[in-house]
Design an enzyme around this catalytic site. Structure first.
Site, short mmCIF file in Angstrom:
data_model
loop_
_atom_site.label_atom_id
_atom_site.label_comp_id
_atom_site.label_asym_id
_atom_site.label_seq_id
_atom_site.Cartn_x
_atom_site.Cartn_y
_atom_site.Cartn_z
N HIS A 1 0.85 -1.19 0.00
CA HIS A 1 0.00 0.00 0.00
C HIS A 1 0.89 1.24 0.00
CE1 HIS A 1 -4.20 -0.91 -0.19
NE2 HIS A 1 -4.03 -1.96 0.59
N TYR B 1 -7.22 9.22 -17.25
CA TYR B 1 -8.05 9.94 -16.28
C TYR B 1 -8.22 11.41 -16.67
CZ TYR B 1 -7.20 5.90 -13.28
OH TYR B 1 -7.13 4.65 -12.75
N GLU C 1 -0.16 7.13 11.56
CA GLU C 1 -1.55 6.76 11.88
C GLU C 1 -2.27 7.82 12.71
OE1 GLU C 1 -0.67 3.05 13.69
OE2 GLU C 1 -0.99 1.90 11.84
#
Ligand code: ZN
Ligand code: ZN
Length: 429
Positions: free
Chosen positions: A125, A328, A404
């Site tokens: 990721h 895109y 986080e």
């Protein structure tokens, strides 16, 4: 709606805002847990089977009114109907990981591998979509817990394959739109966020209008005629022609585009041709990318790149075959929506922690949703204190690291955007 009704509605919205913050704080640990789980189990575009199952199970457990799976292969669309009448707003998260081998030293670092266009690759990721999935799962939990006070409905869109599907496959936002993700019901607005290394943890970046570039793939095949490297006059040299094309293409942006209007980029990133030093080959293949911030300029550059390469080919007695694949569109934040929601961004981020940021030449298929309904796409910083966001490993790097501590801000941001928009649009059913 008359003035007293409006003020009652706004008072209710600010009470709801306080509850959102309480519920978001309560869900933070779970969000971090989901993020680590998804991070440790990344899946490539159109292969987000485990991630989609986790999302769908969560949305069903929350008692959402509808949960559609298998949208554009692995996408999940959930609908939460609020207890109060009102319009529909959509929130979007992308779920796919990248063919990158993780180099970050974390207990939950990815050890996954996958197959990308026929090759075995590490999977990570590296763009932070794990954070997006976890944040939106958290938002769903927060808003499901407050559904009685919710003045309208919220659609949760979990999208596969934002980083382009594997070659030969369809997918991503365009396919989700084609498969009705924005229908039944159609939302009045859509919001999304992207974590970025370019801002410190919890800082929110946004801009009105063109924000991220269009992205198109360029392929040029140069056909010459093979001959001995010692006697080039006996053939047609596609390598020298390719070199002229590479240099010629540099003039498209620098000499022919009005750069006071918008910036643009034409890059050749790969050239392949020839096998040894004394053979002039038959053929050279080039691949590149074109980025723009304006659809008219996009078409104009496509035309200029094509005619220039073909003309250089003719001038060299070679042939240039140009193929441009539109990927895109430009990510355009609706100016009225951006202006209306900016106070929410500033309030949630805190004083001095929301700011207008420069355009980004990367691209986002969130743009396909914005073509259907007004949308706002914002950036959320994840570079931890003590690190310089200017030099931190960027998104897509094997060393990309997301703090986080930003996730709670992400949950609050999307939840407040949704609720503030619902509260401000009582008649837009
Ligand atoms: Zn990315
Ligand atoms: Zn991304």
């Amino acid at each position: 709606m008359n003035a007293p009704e409006a003020s009652v509605r706004l008072a209710a919205a600010s009470a709801l805002g306080a509850l959102i913050d309480q519920h978001a704080a309560a869900v933070e640990a779970a969000v971090i847990g989901w993020r680590r789980d998804v991070h440790a189990h990344p899946e490539l575009g159109n292969r987000e089977f485990r991630t989609a199952a986790l999302v769908a199970e969560h949305l069903r457990a929350l008692g959402l009114d509808e949960v559609r799976t298998g949208v554009a292969h692995t996408g999940v669309v959930g609908l939460l109907k609020g207890g109060l009448p009102g319009p529909v707003v959509a929130l979007r998260a992308d779920m796919d990981a990248l063919p990158v081998k993780e180099e970050v030293d974390l207990p939950f670092a990815s050890k996954a591998t996958g197959t990308w266009n026929g090759e075995t690759v590490g999977v990570m990721h590296a763009c932070g979509h794990d954070c997006h999935v976890a944040v939106l799962m958290g938002v769903a939990q927060v808003l499901a817990g407050l559904r009685e006070q919710l003045p309208g409905s919220v659609k949760f869109i979990f999208q596969p394959a934002e980083e382009l599907p594997p070659e030969g496959e369809d997918g991503g936002a365009k396919m989700m739109v084609a498969e009705g993700a924005l229908e039944k019901p159609t939302p009045g607005a859509i919001f999304g966020l992207h974590v970025t290394s370019m801002l410190p943890t919890g800082v929110v970046g946004y801009r009105s209008g063109p924000t991220m570039a269009s992205s198109d793939t360029l392929r040029i095949d140069v056909d010459g005629r093979q001959t001995h490297g010692a006697a080039p006059w006996k053939g047609v040299d596609p390598i020298v022609t390719a070199a002229q094309v590479v240099l010629g293409l540099q003039t498209v942006v620098s000499r022919t585009i009005d750069l006071t209007e918008e910036p643009a980029v034409v890059t050749i990133g790969a050239i392949r041709g020839g096998v040894r030093e004394n053979i002039i080959p038959d053929h050279v293949e080039m691949r590149g990318t074109i980025r723009t911030f304006n659809e008219a300029m996009r078409d104009d550059i496509h035309e200029r790149v094509t005619t220039l390469a073909e003309a250089i080919g003719r001038g060299s007695r070679a042939q240039c075959r140009v193929c441009i694949r539109k990927n895109y569109p430009v990510t355009v934040n609706d100016p009225a929506l951006t202006e209306a929601m900016a106070p929410t961004l500033h309030r949630v981020a805190g004083p001095g922690r929301a700011m207008v940021v420069p355009k980004v030449t990367g691209s986002e298929d969130f743009s396909f949703f914005q073509r259907v309904v007004p949308g706002l796409f914002v950036f959320l910083g994840v570079t931890p204190p003590g690190q310089d966001a200017k030099t931190a490993a960027p998104n897509h790097s094997p060393r990309f690291y997301a703090d986080e501590a930003a996730l709670l801000t992400g949950v609050r941001l999307l939840a407040h955007l949704a609720c503030d928009w619902l509260a401000a649009h009582p008649t837009a059913r």
